[in-house]
Design an enzyme around this catalytic site. Structure first.
Site, short mmCIF file in Angstrom:
data_model
loop_
_atom_site.label_atom_id
_atom_site.label_comp_id
_atom_site.label_asym_id
_atom_site.label_seq_id
_atom_site.Cartn_x
_atom_site.Cartn_y
_atom_site.Cartn_z
N SER A 142 86.10 58.66 -29.47
CA SER A 142 86.80 57.70 -30.31
C SER A 142 87.38 56.57 -29.46
O SER A 142 86.65 55.86 -28.79
CB SER A 142 87.86 58.42 -31.14
OG SER A 142 88.39 57.56 -32.12
N ASP A 299 86.63 50.08 -32.95
CA ASP A 299 86.71 50.95 -31.77
C ASP A 299 85.31 51.43 -31.38
O ASP A 299 84.34 51.16 -32.07
CB ASP A 299 87.69 52.10 -32.02
CG ASP A 299 87.26 53.07 -33.09
OD1 ASP A 299 86.33 52.75 -33.85
OD2 ASP A 299 87.85 54.17 -33.18
N ASP A 301 83.46 54.10 -31.52
CA ASP A 301 82.60 54.80 -32.47
C ASP A 301 82.65 54.17 -33.86
O ASP A 301 82.10 54.70 -34.83
CB ASP A 301 82.92 56.30 -32.54
CG ASP A 301 84.35 56.60 -32.96
OD1 ASP A 301 85.17 55.67 -32.98
OD2 ASP A 301 84.65 57.77 -33.25
N ASP A 303 84.73 53.70 -36.32
CA ASP A 303 85.30 54.26 -37.55
C ASP A 303 86.67 53.65 -37.85
O ASP A 303 87.20 53.83 -38.94
CB ASP A 303 85.37 55.79 -37.52
CG ASP A 303 86.24 56.34 -36.40
OD1 ASP A 303 86.72 55.56 -35.55
OD2 ASP A 303 86.43 57.58 -36.36
#
Length: 560
Positions: A142, A299, A301, A303
């Protein structure tokens, strides 16, 4: 015992050429060996997350293979398609870990659908559902610093794995020797044998169509002339975010050059988290140069999405996750009512630590706002319940204060692609009527009150960190505060008490205070941190901020 494990790794014929030099370098250094080998990374509902390197307490191909063998053992009991979807982001070794996971699954006779290039969390959730998979794997840490990587596990519904399933996988991992216990075949062999296949264009196009179907005012952006600065923060967002924005008619997109292309080193910001100023600094500078209406950053990833909005004086103001959640909820409700697309008995969902301003907005528009535990899987769980009842269209929006948003049931995790699209559409709409995001936010505060929501974090690193965190939570339970600073506690709720909350048990404490403020104390599920969430309500920002500061000062000694 950890010394024996270290020696076993040192003597092994390790495939990853980075591990042997690291092991040799720490020879004789007991503290470094203990840190890597005294414990193993714990697999939970958030999967794995840790620092890259050698050892059982690090992210490396052997820990990934061991975890995947545990997952494979669980999948083999589930029937169904015996298929697992895999995606990965730009982090160091993400592609290697993804291919190693695929090799373990293939060696276990399990089919794999893997993306042929990095793609975000929502793409993994979508592919898991699209191919009717038993599970999904997203290789990412993340928004953690560059030295981390991780492994999120998903269930067949596209939500992060349930507690029960994660517990079974963890038990299977415990039975699997980290160096020798996982079955494995090379990625190339898995492809040759037809067990590993790439995600098709039909699935990719399906994701984009599902996202674009969430537009509130389709066609608006084609004529609005919105000027945007965007940063993928060197992550997985560049291709999908720009694709969707261009599809809906936003062409004036200036990308932050040093953060454009995938790179796991994140050299421009040590912490690639769109919640913090440092990650948005280059984007803000570029927005000021170009005079953009809006600056977005996703960010690694993709999400979560953070933004800065342009103010009347030409300056830019960062928008918190709570404020953006309130703005989007207000925009979706008003727009869908105007367009005649609001379902009967609409439902929105947010986490218990997110702003009560959203509850007030939902009540105003006649929306059923449901409050759930922190973690987007609980929002996904509410969508699943609606789907089982044949009422999935009632879901209009879900969000968390940590910059995660979802406006449709096509995936079961937060989606920065759709979030970026809706934020841009909303900004374009307000621009088209001579208003702005900033102006609408002030109108919302004028109508509902000046809410302030702030989060403070306290870090507890090292092997003793978890013990310290547990000790603090135990103390708060045994000796609950009767006041926080000058504010009397009027109600204390322990979310481990399911009878009192009606929710699954969680390690969360909530204090309601005289005057309407609330404080929530919660250990992070993915990092060695305790977070304190403050909600204050004042006649203006200064009053709300002063109360927050007083409450934070009173609590700080607890976390020293």
């Amino acid at each position: 015992m950890y010394q024996d494990e270290y020696k076993r790794w040192l003597a092994a014929d390790l495939e990853d050429c980075d591990l042997k030099p690291e092991l040799a370098k720490i020879e004789g250094n007991d503290a470094e060996i203990e840190d890597r080998f005294a414990v193993s990374l714990k697999f939970g509902t958030a999967g794995l997350r840790g620092v890259l390197g050698a050892g059982t307490n690090r992210m490396n191909i052997y820990v990934v293979r061991q975890a995947t063998q545990g997952l494979a053992n669980w999948v083999k009991t589930q029937g169904g398609t015996q298929t697992v979807a895999i995606s990965y982001d730009s982090r160091l070794k993400s592609d290697i870990f993804a291919k190693n996971a695929a090799g373990v699954l293939a060696a276990n006779g399990i089919n794999v659908r893997i993306y042929d290039a990095l793609m975000p969390v929502p793409a993994l959730s979508f592919a898991t559902r699209y191919y009717n998979c038993n599970a999904g794997i997203m290789v990412t840490a993340s928004h953690n610093p560059a030295k981390y990587n991780g492994y999120k596990a998903y269930g067949p519904d596209g939500c992060q794995m349930t507690d029960d399933a994660a517990a079974i996988v963890y038990d299977e991992i415990q039975k699997t020797d980290v160096l020798t216990g996982a079955k494995y075949m090379s990625f190339a062999q898995g492809v040759e044998e037809g067990l590993i296949r790439f995600v098709g264009d039909d699935c990719k196009d399906g994701l984009y169509k599902a996202i674009e179907a969430c537009q509130v005012r389709p066609g608006l952006c084609k004529t609005a002339g919105l000027q945007l600065v965007y940063s993928p923060l060197n992550g997985a967002g560049l291709v999908p975010v720009t694709q969707v924005l261009k599809d809906i008619g936003i062409d004036d997109i200036t990308i932050v050059k040093d953060q454009e292309y995938p790179s796991g080193y994140f050299t421009t910001c040590s912490y690639p988290n769109p919640e913090i100023f440092d990650a948005l600094k280059l984007g803000l500078e570029l927005a000021q140069e170009t005079g953009a209406d809006l600056m977005l950053a996703t960010d690694p990833d993709a999400d979560r999405v953070g933004i800065a909005m342009k103010c009347a004086d030409g300056s830019y103001e960062l928008v918190s996750g709570n404020e953006m959640g309130a703005l989007l909820l207000d925009y979706i409700c008003a727009g869908r009512i105007e367009k005649g697309t609001m379902p009967e008995k609409p439902v929105a969902v947010k986490s218990i630590v997110s702003t009560p301003l959203a509850d007030a907005i939902a009540e105003h528009y006649g929306v059923d706002m449901r409050n759930v535990l922190t973690g987007f899987k609980w929002i996904g769980d509410q969508i699943a319940g609606l789907e089982e009842a044949g009422e999935v269209d009632r879901f209009i929006f879900g969000f968390e204060e940590s910059y995660g948003y979802l406006a449709g049931p096509y995936v079961r995790d937060k989606d920065a692609i759709a979030g970026s699209m809706l934020i841009c559409e909303m900004a374009a709409y307000y621009r088209s009527i001579g208003s702005s995001l900033k102006q609408r936010m002030e109108e919302i505060y004028a109508e509902y009150g000046r809410y302030l929501n702030k989060v403070d974090s306290f870090e507890f690193p090292g092997l003793t960190g978890m013990d310290k965190m547990n000790g603090i939570m135990d103390t708060l339970r045994k000796e609950p505060p009767t006041a926080i600073g000058a504010y009397k506690v009027t109600e204390a709720i322990d979310y481990k008490d399911t009878a009192a909350t009606g929710l699954p048990a969680a390690n969360v404490l909530r204090y309601s205070l005289e005057g309407g403020a609330t404080v929530i104390v919660r250990p992070s599920g993915t990092e060695p941190k305790i977070k304190t969430y403050f909600t204050t309500l004042g006649k203006d920002l200064a009053e709300a901020q002063a109360q927050k500061d007083a409450l934070a000062e009173a609590l700080a000694p607890l976390f020293a």
